[in-house]
Motif scaffolding. Sequence first.
Motif: not given
Length: 193
Positions: A128-147
Amino acid sequence: MPILVPPVLPAGTLARLAQPVIPADDGLLLRPWREEDAPGVHAAFQDPVQRQWHGRFTASEGEAAEWIERWRRDWPGESRANWAVADADTGEVVGRVALREIHLEDGCAEVAYWTVARSRGRGVAVTATRALTRWAFEEIGFHRLELTHSTANEASCRVATKSGFDLEGTRRSFVLHQDGWHDMHLHARVNEG
């Protein structure tokens, strides 16, 4: 005062879209929460391990339904985004994944997750984390995600590492749990694309 640096993501980036269903590997998908998910959320928080790492508890299915309604309202507010992690075939909820502390202007957010007891050890949180990260980076364009997670929560540390989040440091005495103040590991991924 003039702004010298434009926002990474303009206001409305999320709100202009319907919250998506995000495909994931291993027969899972991330989907918006539904009212009928309340019994599953309530049951998940009856687990002592779940309560150990979370500061909240649902006393009833009605309260779980209120959480779900709030999670659904978070999307247009763009400060949080929550998904049910579900079995793609049955629709059964096996966990939750979310973006918290969203700061569109900086292109940053914090990833959070949990899984139901019967799904632990099966890679659900990593998938789930990988899928959300891929979407956030590739589809939306977030620069940085923290956990972040308690340094005592070794399972969450493994999830972060397996999901590609590098350990950046420790926030000392950062979150109050039922058993006292916990140091928190800070992991992050940066969008290299």
